[in-house]
Design an enzyme around this catalytic site. Structure first.
Site, PDB file in Angstrom:
ATOM      1  N   ASP A  63      -1.996   6.374  -4.238  1.00  0.00           N
ATOM      2  CA  ASP A  63      -0.923   5.662  -3.540  1.00  0.00           C
ATOM      3  C   ASP A  63      -0.532   4.459  -4.412  1.00  0.00           C
ATOM      4  O   ASP A  63      -1.119   4.240  -5.486  1.00  0.00           O
ATOM      5  CB  ASP A  63      -1.339   5.269  -2.119  1.00  0.00           C
ATOM      6  CG  ASP A  63      -2.362   4.154  -2.064  1.00  0.00           C
ATOM      7  OD1 ASP A  63      -3.087   3.947  -3.066  1.00  0.00           O
ATOM      8  OD2 ASP A  63      -2.456   3.481  -1.027  1.00  0.00           O
TER       9      ASP A  63
ATOM     10  N   SER B  55       0.821  -1.205   0.000  1.00  0.00           N
ATOM     11  CA  SER B  55       0.000   0.000   0.000  1.00  0.00           C
ATOM     12  C   SER B  55       0.859   1.261   0.000  1.00  0.00           C
ATOM     13  O   SER B  55       1.689   1.440  -0.888  1.00  0.00           O
ATOM     14  CB  SER B  55      -0.969  -0.030   1.187  1.00  0.00           C
ATOM     15  OG  SER B  55      -1.903   1.017   1.101  1.00  0.00           O
TER      16      SER B  55
ATOM     17  N   ASP C 125      -0.982   1.230  -4.589  1.00  0.00           N
ATOM     18  CA  ASP C 125      -1.969   0.252  -5.060  1.00  0.00           C
ATOM     19  C   ASP C 125      -3.304   0.907  -5.394  1.00  0.00           C
ATOM     20  O   ASP C 125      -4.293   0.223  -5.651  1.00  0.00           O
ATOM     21  CB  ASP C 125      -2.153  -0.887  -4.056  1.00  0.00           C
ATOM     22  CG  ASP C 125      -2.821  -0.452  -2.760  1.00  0.00           C
ATOM     23  OD1 ASP C 125      -2.601   0.694  -2.337  1.00  0.00           O
ATOM     24  OD2 ASP C 125      -3.545  -1.268  -2.155  1.00  0.00           O
TER      25      ASP C 125
ATOM     26  N   ASP D 229      -5.706   2.476  -3.942  1.00  0.00           N
ATOM     27  CA  ASP D 229      -6.962   2.387  -3.205  1.00  0.00           C
ATOM     28  C   ASP D 229      -7.252   3.672  -2.434  1.00  0.00           C
ATOM     29  O   ASP D 229      -8.348   3.843  -1.908  1.00  0.00           O
ATOM     30  CB  ASP D 229      -6.987   1.173  -2.268  1.00  0.00           C
ATOM     31  CG  ASP D 229      -5.973   1.245  -1.133  1.00  0.00           C
ATOM     32  OD1 ASP D 229      -5.020   2.050  -1.215  1.00  0.00           O
ATOM     33  OD2 ASP D 229      -6.116   0.460  -0.172  1.00  0.00           O
TER      34      ASP D 229
END
Length: 464
Positions: free
Chosen positions: A256, A113, A258, A260
């Site tokens: 960010d 993440s 990933d 999300d």
């Protein structure tokens, strides 16, 4: 197991818990560790879904270690009897959409993440795209610790799927009414997106092209060579702010690694803040009388948005899975967290930056308003956040929480304490929430008040 905790106390910790597994590449996190954890997830999916050959969708963010860890994860899944469908470099919400489209039994995302590049990790997903519940996580972790290493030559069904990015964007576009798509196109917006060399560049480009939005995509190529600290907070987005201001863009979007989470920048090049992603998204998505789910650390601005349409806010413990559970329980279409995460249940039960970008542009076009105008329509609160390591604190996390509660409530007869997720204390002048992180070996402290100095004082008081 309600929060992630280091599996050891070394300088290279292995974090295991509700957010999956994270560690330092080449230290606590190796290909052997990834394979063993993936095998444990595969065995749990087999039992959970009642099949000897569960289908698992595997995706990853762009970190350089991701390719090798993907191979290790696939090897572990094959050792557990799983069939594998690979979607390559893709956002976490894109993987959630892909596994639901495939009718898969679960998914694995190789990502850490917002953590910087020395980190990587593995995030398991259930068949509905949500992280496993705490009791299931405890079983996976126990299996991971107790099982032997998967066979190095484990093999099985292995299919590659190159169309997942488009399917994710199509799922988001399907929620946008035709008249609002036309309004966005007619507005002639120009935006700048900081893709941070992560997984979300392709999906951002597809969405914005479909909506007729001119886009400058910074760091679009998914090299994993992050141009700055990848967490989308103000200190890390000075380049985006400058590009928006100098380029005359209507807005800036920051992803960010990933994709999300989403942070917003207004046309003046001012960082709007992660808290507003859910707030403005809810303006576009919340139906009259509907419910929106938000965690205990999310700003009370969302309450004002809900009240404006006769809706209500349902609070949950911090964590995407907790918010998603509240959404299912209350029949809420929209939910999210104050870290830049917004969920549209019609797309998936995962935080989704593509949903956030579409919703923001929809609201701007519908109201013929700038991003700054939309922000100004919500009563302003000051939010101050920090995080502190707990190493060396007497009593560890529990000791830190107890001490924080005592400091904040001392001499405060009107204090209201909520301990369902760490400790939150509401006072007449504001609130402060102290809780162990789900993703890092730290304690997070967040406070909100009408005045920034008051919020900062609450953070300082709670943090000791």
């Amino acid at each position: 197991m309600s929060h992630d905790a280091p599996a050891d106390a070394s300088p290279s910790p292995l974090m295991l818990g509700v957010s999956g597994m994270r560690g330092i590449v080449g230290g606590s996190l190796t290909e052997a560790v990834v394979a063993r954890y993936a095998a444990a997830v595969g065995r749990w999916l087999a039992g959970e879904r009642g099949t000897d050959r569960p289908l698992v969708v595997v995706g990853r963010d762009s970190r350089p270690s991701g390719a090798a860890f993907e191979e290790a994860a696939v090897r572990g899944l094959h050792a557990a009897g799983c069939r594998v469908r690979r979607v390559g470099i893709l956002s976490t919400p894109g993987v959630a959409v892909a596994l639901q489209a495939a009718g898969a039994d679960g998914g694995l995302v190789l990502t850490a993440s917002h953590n910087p590049s020395p980190w990587n990790g593995v995030k398991p997903l259930r068949h509905d795209g949500v992280a496993p519940p705490p009791d299931a996580v405890a079983g996976i972790v126990a299996d991971f610790h107790g099982a032997a290493a998967p066979a190095a030559d484990a093999a099985g069904e292995d299919v590659r799927d190159g169309g997942a990015a488009q399917r994710h964007v199509d799922a988001v576009l399907a929620t946008v009414p035709a008249n609002e798509r036309a309004a966005v196109r007619a507005a002639g917006f120009r935006v700048v997106v900081d893709c941070v060399a992560g997984a979300g560049g392709a999906e951002a480009a597809l969405l914005l092209a479909a909506l007729g939005v001119e886009a400058e995509l910074l760091h679009r190529e998914p090299t994993g060579d992050f141009p700055h600290d990848p967490e989308p907070v103000a200190a890390n987005l000075t380049g985006l702010c400058e590009a928006v201001r100098e380029g005359g863009a209507a807005a800036g979007f920051a992803l960010d690694p990933d994709a999300d989470r989403l942070a917003l920048v207004d046309a003046g090049g001012r960082f709007v803040g992660e808290e507003y992603t859910l707030v403005i998204g809810a303006m576009a998505l919340l139906e009259p009388g509907g419910a929106v789910a938000a965690n205990l650390s999310t700003s009370r601005m969302i309450d004002h948005v809900a009240e404006a349409v006769g809706g209500r806010v349902v609070r949950s413990p911090v964590g995407e899975a907790n918010v998603a559970a509240a959404m299912r329980r209350e029949g809420a279409r929209v939910g999210g967290e104050g870290n830049g995460g917004i969920i549209d249940a019609r797309v998936s039960q995962v935080r989704d930056s593509v949903v956030g970008m579409a919703a923001t542009l929809r609201r701007m076009a519908r109201e013929n308003a700038s991003l700054a105008d939309l922000v100004a329509r919500v009563p302003a609160y000051a939010v101050v956040k920090t995080k502190q390591p707990v190493g060396g604190v007497p009593g560890g996390v529990a000791g830190f929480l107890g001490a924080a509660e005592r400091r904040v409530t001392e001499g405060e007869p009107a204090a209201v304490v909520d301990r369902q997720d760490g400790v939150r204390v509401d006072l007449p002048r504001g609130w402060v929430h102290v809780r162990p992180s789900n993703t890092e070996p730290v304690v997070r402290v967040i406070a909100e008040a009408e005045d920034r100095e008051v919020a900062g004082a609450l953070v300082a008081l709670a943090g000791g």
